[in-house]
Design a protein around this motif. Structure first.
Motif, PDB file in Angstrom:
ATOM      1  N   MET A  83       0.748  -1.211   0.106  1.00 10.42           N
ATOM      2  CA  MET A  83       0.052  -0.076   0.067  1.00 10.42           C
ATOM      3  C   MET A  83       0.900   1.260  -0.052  1.00 10.42           C
ATOM      4  SD  MET A  83      -2.562   1.206   3.046  1.00 10.42           S
ATOM      5  CE  MET A  83      -1.306   2.130   3.802  1.00 10.42           C
ATOM      6  N   ALA A  84       0.583   2.294  -0.727  1.00 13.57           N
ATOM      7  CA  ALA A  84       1.315   3.366  -0.715  1.00 13.57           C
ATOM      8  C   ALA A  84       1.111   4.222   0.299  1.00 13.57           C
ATOM      9  CB  ALA A  84       0.929   4.338  -2.225  1.00 13.57           C
ATOM     10  N   ARG A  85       2.104   4.762   1.006  1.00 11.20           N
ATOM     11  CA  ARG A  85       2.261   5.753   2.184  1.00 11.20           C
ATOM     12  C   ARG A  85       1.240   6.905   1.794  1.00 11.20           C
ATOM     13  NH1 ARG A  85       3.333   3.565   6.978  1.00 11.20           N
ATOM     14  NH2 ARG A  85       5.173   2.374   6.928  1.00 11.20           N
ATOM     15  N   SER A  86       0.997   7.300   0.625  1.00  9.91           N
ATOM     16  CA  SER A  86       0.213   8.393   0.530  1.00  9.91           C
ATOM     17  C   SER A  86      -1.291   8.389   0.660  1.00  9.91           C
ATOM     18  CB  SER A  86       0.312   8.924  -0.983  1.00  9.91           C
ATOM     19  OG  SER A  86       0.032   8.089  -1.825  1.00  9.91           O
ATOM     20  N   ASP A 114     -17.389  -0.307   3.325  1.00  9.13           N
ATOM     21  CA  ASP A 114     -17.012  -1.381   2.336  1.00  9.13           C
ATOM     22  C   ASP A 114     -15.517  -1.980   2.425  1.00  9.13           C
ATOM     23  OD1 ASP A 114     -16.550  -2.839  -0.017  1.00  9.13           O
ATOM     24  OD2 ASP A 114     -18.396  -1.746  -1.122  1.00  9.13           O
ATOM     25  N   LEU A 115     -15.486  -2.837   2.778  1.00  7.41           N
ATOM     26  CA  LEU A 115     -13.845  -3.378   2.998  1.00  7.41           C
ATOM     27  C   LEU A 115     -13.412  -3.709   1.432  1.00  7.41           C
ATOM     28  CD1 LEU A 115     -14.096  -5.801   5.867  1.00  7.41           C
ATOM     29  CD2 LEU A 115     -13.296  -3.356   6.019  1.00  7.41           C
ATOM     30  N   SER A 144      -9.796  -7.857  12.410  1.00  3.03           N
ATOM     31  CA  SER A 144      -9.728  -9.170  11.485  1.00  3.03           C
ATOM     32  C   SER A 144      -9.624  -8.914  10.185  1.00  3.03           C
ATOM     33  CB  SER A 144     -10.965 -10.029  11.737  1.00  3.03           C
ATOM     34  OG  SER A 144     -12.178  -9.414  11.399  1.00  3.03           O
ATOM     35  N   ALA A 145      -9.894  -7.601   9.723  1.00  2.00           N
ATOM     36  CA  ALA A 145     -10.048  -6.803   8.465  1.00  2.00           C
ATOM     37  C   ALA A 145      -8.451  -6.295   8.162  1.00  2.00           C
ATOM     38  CB  ALA A 145     -10.911  -6.092   8.189  1.00  2.00           C
ATOM     39  N   PRO A 146      -7.840  -6.492   7.115  1.00  2.00           N
ATOM     40  CA  PRO A 146      -6.731  -5.769   6.703  1.00  2.00           C
ATOM     41  C   PRO A 146      -6.778  -4.316   6.727  1.00  2.00           C
ATOM     42  CG  PRO A 146      -7.269  -7.653   5.063  1.00  2.00           C
ATOM     43  CD  PRO A 146      -8.472  -7.393   5.814  1.00  2.00           C
TER      44      PRO A 146
END
Length: 417
Positions: free
Chosen positions: A1-4, A87-88, A270-272
């Motif tokens: 994941m991008a830090r931005s 919405d995951l 439990s969700a990323p």
């Protein structure tokens, strides 16, 4: 994941505000959006049941941070915003006004809400809860026309409210369905001490009896009827029967919940990329013999400590929460400070005299200090936290002896390196 990609924080109370601040302090440089559903700038909650009710604390003294903090730290604070969906799959929040917000990291600091009283008359005028600043101001406004108050619930909030109302001249009765006060937190000896302390200061107690109904006249509450038929006349009722976590947003998204959102010691759900902190988080605890594996700790310190731990994850230097949990309560001129988590079967050791209103009750488990409750002994509370963190083993007779310097049992940590 991008830090931005931005960090979105849902909930602008202690935990949410602390996470935003700690993330910036630790070097998180992506956008931070802090969403609060109240119209007020983030404020302290503990004074609501204490200084605000007595008039000793003004509203302009409650701010968690100064007026320029959010701008200077690049924190986008948005007030009066209610989140209605999560919405995951798309990492997107839905807002009540129809808007949407995308996130990289999401932190749920949605807190808890007061439990309702499920009896007839609970919706009468003059019946109040106490959770928010608006709630506290409503109670203060009602006090001007009230002389007799009934507080339903003998937990910490209920007792703080009872003490505050009594100090400003109201006649106060506390109703508690359990046979003793603070039964979930204190052993019988401490419960008896608290009950006696309130009675000696003019607060009446009705213990071991639930509420059947609230009665009104012309739409306003005039009495509380107990299940045994007793009637308590009053013109003000404050409910303090506990809270329930605001975990619906997580539950509807399929995130694991059980009495709050289940998280590890870093706040990970439990969700990323979804964290939970504060009163809504049911957090895994450091292993302590005989202690709970996880708990939902409803305290400011737990909210702040959990937020700091979560911030370490955001910057890639995870440091799981391992601090000794502690909290405090002010009732009349008594300051209760609790450290650690007692367990059934703990050996209790009293240091000092209950009648002096200055003492510590230690809890030993397998010979080690695991918890301590102090009254008007702040220095001993601080030392107890250190002893609990070390699992110090002290003979009960030494703990009980006020002439023994407990500092000698504390081993300072070795310097790093």
């Amino acid at each position: 994941m991008a830090r931005s990609e931005p960090l979105l924080i849902v909930g602008a109370s202690h935990a949410g505000t602390q996470l935003a601040a700690a993330a910036r302090e630790q070097g998180f440089d992506a956008p931070i959006v802090l969403l609060g559903d109240e119209p007020h700038t983030p404020y302290q909650r503990p004074p609501l049941s204490k200084g605000v009710l007595t008039g000793k604390t003004e509203v302009d003294q409650l701010a968690l941070r100064g007026p320029d903090f959010y701008r200077e730290q690049g924190i986008d604070l948005r007030l009066g915003v209610r989140v209605t969906g999560l919405d995951l799959s798309t990492r997107r929040l839905r807002l009540a006004d129809g808007g949407q917000l995308d996130f990289g990291w999401l932190a749920l600091a949605t807190g808890a809400r007061c439990r309702p009283l499920p009896v007839p008359g609970a919706d009468l005028q003059g019946v109040h809860i106490l959770r928010t600043l608006d709630d506290a101001q409503a109670v203060v406004a009602a006090l001007g026309a009230s002389q007799r108050a009934c507080v339903i619930g003998g937990g910490f909030i209920g007792l703080e409210v009872a003490a505050a109302l009594s100090s400003v001249g109201a006649s106060v009765t506390v109703v508690e369905s359990q046979p003793r006060l603070l039964a979930r937190t204190f052993p019988a000896a401490m419960s008896d001490y608290v009950a006696d302390a309130h009675r000696r200061r003019g607060v009446a107690l009705a213990l071991g009896c639930g509420v059947r109904a609230l009665h009104g006249h012309q739409g306003r509450v005039v009495a509380v009827e107990l299940v045994d038929g007793r009637r308590i006349d009053c013109d003000l009722v404050v409910l303090g029967i506990g809270v329930q976590p605001n975990s619906e947003l997580a539950e509807q998204a399929g995130i694991a919940c059980d009495n709050g959102i289940l998280v590890d010691a870093l706040g990970r759900s439990s969700a990323p990329n979804v964290l939970a902190i504060g009163d809504v988080a049911n957090m895994a605890l450091a292993a302590v013999p005989g202690g709970p594996q996880r708990a939902r700790l409803e305290s400011i310190q737990a909210a702040n400590d959990g937020a700091r731990a979560a911030a370490t994850l955001l910057v890639g230097r995870p440091q799981p929460l391992d601090a000794v949990p502690w909290f405090w309560s002010e009732q009349h001129e008594l300051k209760f400070q609790m450290a650690g988590l007692p367990a059934p079967g703990d050996q209790t050791v009293l240091r000092g005299e209950l009648a002096s209103d200055k003492f510590t009750l230690f809890y030993l488990r397998e010979g080690a200090v695991r918890a301590a409750h102090t009254v008007n002994r702040p220095a001993e509370h601080m030392l107890a936290r250190k002893l609990i963190a070390q699992g110090a083993r002290i003979a009960p007779e030494l703990l009980a002896d006020p002439s023994v310097d407990l500092k000698s049992f504390f081993t300072p940590p070795r310097p790093a390196g």
